[in-house]
Scaffold this active site. Structure first.
Site, short mmCIF file in Angstrom:
data_model
loop_
_atom_site.label_atom_id
_atom_site.label_comp_id
_atom_site.label_asym_id
_atom_site.label_seq_id
_atom_site.Cartn_x
_atom_site.Cartn_y
_atom_site.Cartn_z
N GLY A 8 0.82 -1.00 -0.12
CA GLY A 8 -0.11 -0.01 -0.05
C GLY A 8 0.94 1.12 0.02
O GLY A 8 1.59 1.41 1.10
N THR A 73 -6.34 1.42 2.84
CA THR A 73 -7.52 2.19 3.24
C THR A 73 -8.09 1.10 4.37
O THR A 73 -8.18 -0.08 3.99
CB THR A 73 -8.47 2.40 2.16
N ALA A 74 -8.73 1.68 5.36
CA ALA A 74 -9.31 0.90 6.35
C ALA A 74 -10.67 0.36 5.78
O ALA A 74 -11.19 0.74 5.02
CB ALA A 74 -9.50 1.38 7.92
N SER A 126 0.79 7.27 13.87
CA SER A 126 0.29 8.62 14.17
C SER A 126 1.55 9.40 13.60
O SER A 126 2.63 9.25 13.74
CB SER A 126 -0.07 9.06 15.58
N GLY A 127 1.15 10.39 12.94
CA GLY A 127 2.18 11.39 12.70
C GLY A 127 1.81 12.21 11.15
O GLY A 127 2.53 13.03 10.87
N LYS A 181 -4.97 3.75 18.97
CA LYS A 181 -5.09 4.59 17.96
C LYS A 181 -6.31 5.33 17.96
O LYS A 181 -6.34 6.62 17.73
CB LYS A 181 -4.75 4.07 16.81
N HIS A 184 -6.51 7.84 20.57
CA HIS A 184 -5.60 8.84 20.09
C HIS A 184 -6.27 9.91 19.38
O HIS A 184 -6.30 11.16 19.57
CB HIS A 184 -4.42 8.35 19.18
N ASN A 185 -7.13 9.31 18.12
CA ASN A 185 -7.84 10.04 17.12
C ASN A 185 -9.06 11.03 17.87
O ASN A 185 -9.29 11.95 17.67
CB ASN A 185 -8.36 9.29 16.03
N GLU A 188 -7.39 13.72 19.65
CA GLU A 188 -7.21 14.82 18.49
C GLU A 188 -8.45 15.47 18.00
O GLU A 188 -8.46 16.84 17.93
CB GLU A 188 -6.66 14.00 17.33
N TYR A 189 -9.67 15.03 17.99
CA TYR A 189 -10.85 15.55 17.74
C TYR A 189 -11.08 16.74 18.77
O TYR A 189 -11.51 17.74 18.36
CB TYR A 189 -12.09 14.65 17.73
N1 LIG Z 1 -3.37 9.97 6.15
C1 LIG Z 1 -2.98 10.00 7.36
O1 LIG Z 1 -2.56 10.92 8.06
C2 LIG Z 1 -3.13 8.80 8.31
C3 LIG Z 1 -2.29 8.66 9.52
C4 LIG Z 1 -2.41 7.46 10.26
C5 LIG Z 1 -3.17 6.12 9.53
N2 LIG Z 1 -3.52 6.53 8.41
C6 LIG Z 1 -4.16 5.20 7.93
O2 LIG Z 1 -3.21 4.50 6.97
C7 LIG Z 1 -3.96 3.95 6.08
C8 LIG Z 1 -3.25 4.46 4.53
O3 LIG Z 1 -3.66 5.84 4.58
P1 LIG Z 1 -3.26 6.67 3.45
O4 LIG Z 1 -3.56 8.08 3.75
O5 LIG Z 1 -1.79 6.41 2.96
O6 LIG Z 1 -4.06 6.57 2.18
P2 LIG Z 1 -5.62 5.89 1.88
O7 LIG Z 1 -6.17 6.47 0.64
O8 LIG Z 1 -6.27 5.38 3.13
O9 LIG Z 1 -4.97 4.43 1.17
C9 LIG Z 1 -4.22 4.25 0.11
C10 LIG Z 1 -3.53 2.92 -0.33
O10 LIG Z 1 -4.75 1.91 0.01
C11 LIG Z 1 -4.79 1.09 -1.37
N3 LIG Z 1 -6.00 0.58 -1.86
C12 LIG Z 1 -7.20 1.10 -1.65
N4 LIG Z 1 -8.19 0.26 -2.06
C13 LIG Z 1 -7.57 -0.75 -2.16
C14 LIG Z 1 -8.02 -2.45 -2.36
N5 LIG Z 1 -9.30 -2.52 -2.36
N6 LIG Z 1 -7.10 -3.26 -2.42
C15 LIG Z 1 -5.82 -2.95 -2.36
N7 LIG Z 1 -5.44 -1.70 -2.14
C16 LIG Z 1 -6.12 -0.81 -1.86
C17 LIG Z 1 -4.31 2.16 -2.43
O11 LIG Z 1 -3.88 1.41 -3.57
P3 LIG Z 1 -3.95 2.14 -5.09
O12 LIG Z 1 -2.79 3.20 -5.30
O13 LIG Z 1 -4.06 0.96 -6.03
O14 LIG Z 1 -5.25 2.87 -5.08
C18 LIG Z 1 -3.33 2.78 -1.69
O15 LIG Z 1 -1.89 2.13 -1.62
C19 LIG Z 1 -5.48 4.14 6.25
O16 LIG Z 1 -6.06 3.00 6.72
C20 LIG Z 1 -5.21 5.37 6.96
O17 LIG Z 1 -6.62 5.39 7.67
C21 LIG Z 1 -3.52 7.51 7.58
#
Ligand SMILES: NC(=O)c1ccc[n+]([C@@H]2O[C@H](COP(=O)([O-])OP(=O)(O)OC[C@H]3O[C@@H](n4cnc5c(N)ncnc54)[C@H](OP(=O)(O)O)[C@@H]3O)[C@@H](O)[C@H]2O)c1
Length: 476
Positions: A8, A73-74, A126-127, A181, A184-185, A188-189
């Site tokens: 990912g 994505t979660a 986080s970060g 986590k 934590h969020n 943050e809210y």
């Molecule tokens: N953004 C933040 O500040 C933050 C902080 C802490 C934790 N998180 C968590 O970390 C995770 C990643 O977050 P992110 O912000 O980097 O981006 P994201 O948009 O939540 O995830 C993007 C990634 O997920 C992949 N993906 C989406 N649907 C998929 C599927 N059906 N099968 C396989 N891969 C799939 C995407 O692949 P493609 O490139 O092919 O679309 C991409 O690699 C999430 O769970 C998020 O909640 C985020």
């Protein structure tokens, strides 16, 4: 063989992969959209950073015990990635989910991984983007023995505390990492809502211009309250909009979005029956902001609520109220973690939580060092306010919180998070609450029974009906 595999490459995955490379780990990457992985590897241009097109080859490239980090994505995307790699993992390997999974999903996936004899670690991260690139806070939970197999690699990845310790530590059993986590969020809210209320007062009632506003937040960002989020707000207030040259923040629509983790936290506090008023207040405030059409209609029909009271609270009152309310929100978070730990048998190490949140995390704030010290000394203490040092921080600011909250009420300025924090503080310290009246009423209309203050047991009274009705006797 690579030290870590990252599946990912969104904002978080890409930056964590680059961070892993920076700290000397050899990295394998995989992404659903494969071009992204190969483009990133080409950019890095080092054989110790390799992209793969197939899950089998990706997994096989990792040294054992394998550390494979899912960063997608979660929700269903995490299930898809989980199922894609599981068949290729072997006993002893550790599969880590770094996404913001709901803890119940983590419990389900953990059970599924266990069937396949794979260790599963739900890990909050986080970060944000920058934290991922320069050192995040990591909150791993799950199989403790599995964690020891990957600990040194996670420690390399994590941010450092000022004393050199890593911003990673074992959070607790099963889904503890994702639960931590989530809380934590939730914090943050609340923190953001409190900052928004503080900004509302200075901007819209005190009439501060942007330079004064930034200065007020800069002066509030000191000592135990030195924190990422107060510093962030200070910085945001200084950024101009390139189109209008006005402060950019003033050009942004007043509609707050979210991905639901604040709501999960409020729901959990309600479900477990633990004080979570600040979480609920923050979620309600975001919801109300999204009711923009309704707000505009009500403002038009009923008028805006401003009442101008005579005197503005002093700067110190404004600042101390913010500080007290922020600390109360953290206290609610730790109290929720303690209750969840007992309820779900997570065995959360609260001192480790306070350690990990001190660096890299969005909620990092200096007083967490004080809280950690107290939690290490006395891990059984049931609420942060029971630590004299922590209570002293609040006690010194209680009057300010009360004055600011009362002023906001008289002014007509909504300050739901400040008010929720104060009500929690007041309710928590009451020897006797008016819940006796609720119990009396429940017994009167529904025969729900009550307990007495002077003896054990469950009691029911035939309360006279306030409307003089009597239960009809069956006809003989
Ligand atoms: N953004 C933040 O500040 C933050 C902080 C802490 C934790 N998180 C968590 O970390 C995770 C990643 O977050 P992110 O912000 O980097 O981006 P994201 O948009 O939540 O995830 C993007 C990634 O997920 C992949 N993906 C989406 N649907 C998929 C599927 N059906 N099968 C396989 N891969 C799939 C995407 O692949 P493609 O490139 O092919 O679309 C991409 O690699 C999430 O769970 C998020 O909640 C985020």
């Amino acid at each position: 063989m690579h030290d870590i595999g990252i599946y990912g490459l969104g904002v978080m995955g890409e930056n964590l992969a680059l961070r892993a490379h920076d700290v000397g780990l050899s990295v394998a990457v995989f992404n659903r959209t494969k071009d992204k992985a190969f483009a990133l590897a080409a950019r890095v241009g080092n054989p110790r950073f390799e992209a793969f097109a197939e899950p089998a080859a990706f997994v096989a490239s990792l040294r054992r015990p394998r550390l494979l980090l899912l960063m997608v994505t979660a929700g269903p995307a995490t299930d898809a990635a989980f199922e894609a790699v599981l068949p290729f993992l072997e006993e002893g390997d550790v599969l880590v989910d770094g996404g913001n999974a709901h803890y119940e999903d983590t419990l389900r996936r953990e059970a599924r991984a266990r069937q396949a004899r794979i260790a599963y670690v739900g890990m909050g991260i986080s970060g944000g983007e920058l934290g991922a690139r320069t050192g995040p806070a990591l909150m791993p939970g799950g199989d403790a023995e599995a964690y020891t197999r990957i600990a040194s690699r996670l420690e390399a990845l994590a941010a450092r505390l000022p004393d050199g310790r890593p911003a990673v530590a074992y959070m607790g059993k099963s889904a503890a990492g994702h639960y931590v986590k989530m809380v934590h969020n939730g914090i943050e809210y609340v923190f953001l809502q409190l900052l928004a209320e503080a900004y509302d007062a200075l901007r819209n009632v005190y009439g501060y211009a942007s330079v004064e506003l930034a200065d007020a937040f800069a002066r509030a960002n000191q000592g135990p309250w030195e924190s990422y989020l107060i510093g962030l707000v200070r910085h945001i207030l200084t950024v101009p909009d390139p189109e209008t040259s006005q402060p950019l923040v003033e050009q942004i629509l007043d509609v707050a979005e979210g991905k639901g983790t604040g709501l999960w936290t409020a729901e959990e506090a309600l479900r477990l029956g633990v004080g979570g008023s600040t979480f609920a207040a923050a979620v309600h405030a975001r919801n109300l902001s999204r009711e923009r059409d309704l707000r505009l209609a009500c403002a038009e029909a009923c008028g805006e609520p401003w009442h101008r009271p005579e005197a503005l609270p002093a700067y110190e009152t404004w600042r101390d109220a913010l500080h007290a309310a922020v600390l109360i929100a953290y206290a609610q978070g730790f109290a929720l973690l303690r209750r969840a730990s007992e309820t779900y048998d997570f065995a959360v190490d609260l001192a480790n939580v306070a350690q990990v949140w001190q660096s890299g995390a969005i909620v990092r704030i200096r007083f967490l060092a004080n809280l950690e010290r107290n939690l290490r000394r006395s891990p059984e203490t049931s609420h942060p306010l029971l630590f004299p040092e922590i209570w002293e921080f609040v006690r010194e600011r209680e009057n300010a919180l009360r004055s600011f909250a009362a002023w906001a009420v008289r002014t007509g300025m909504p300050a739901p998070a400040h008010l929720a924090a104060l009500a929690d503080l007041d309710g928590l310290r009451r020897r006797r609450l008016p819940a006796n009246l609720i119990q009396a009423a429940r017994d009167a209309f529904g025969a729900h029974t009550y307990r007495r203050i002077d003896r054990e047991g469950s009691f029911h009274t035939s309360w006279p009906d306030p409307e003089g009705r009597e239960i009809p006797r069956p006809r003989s």
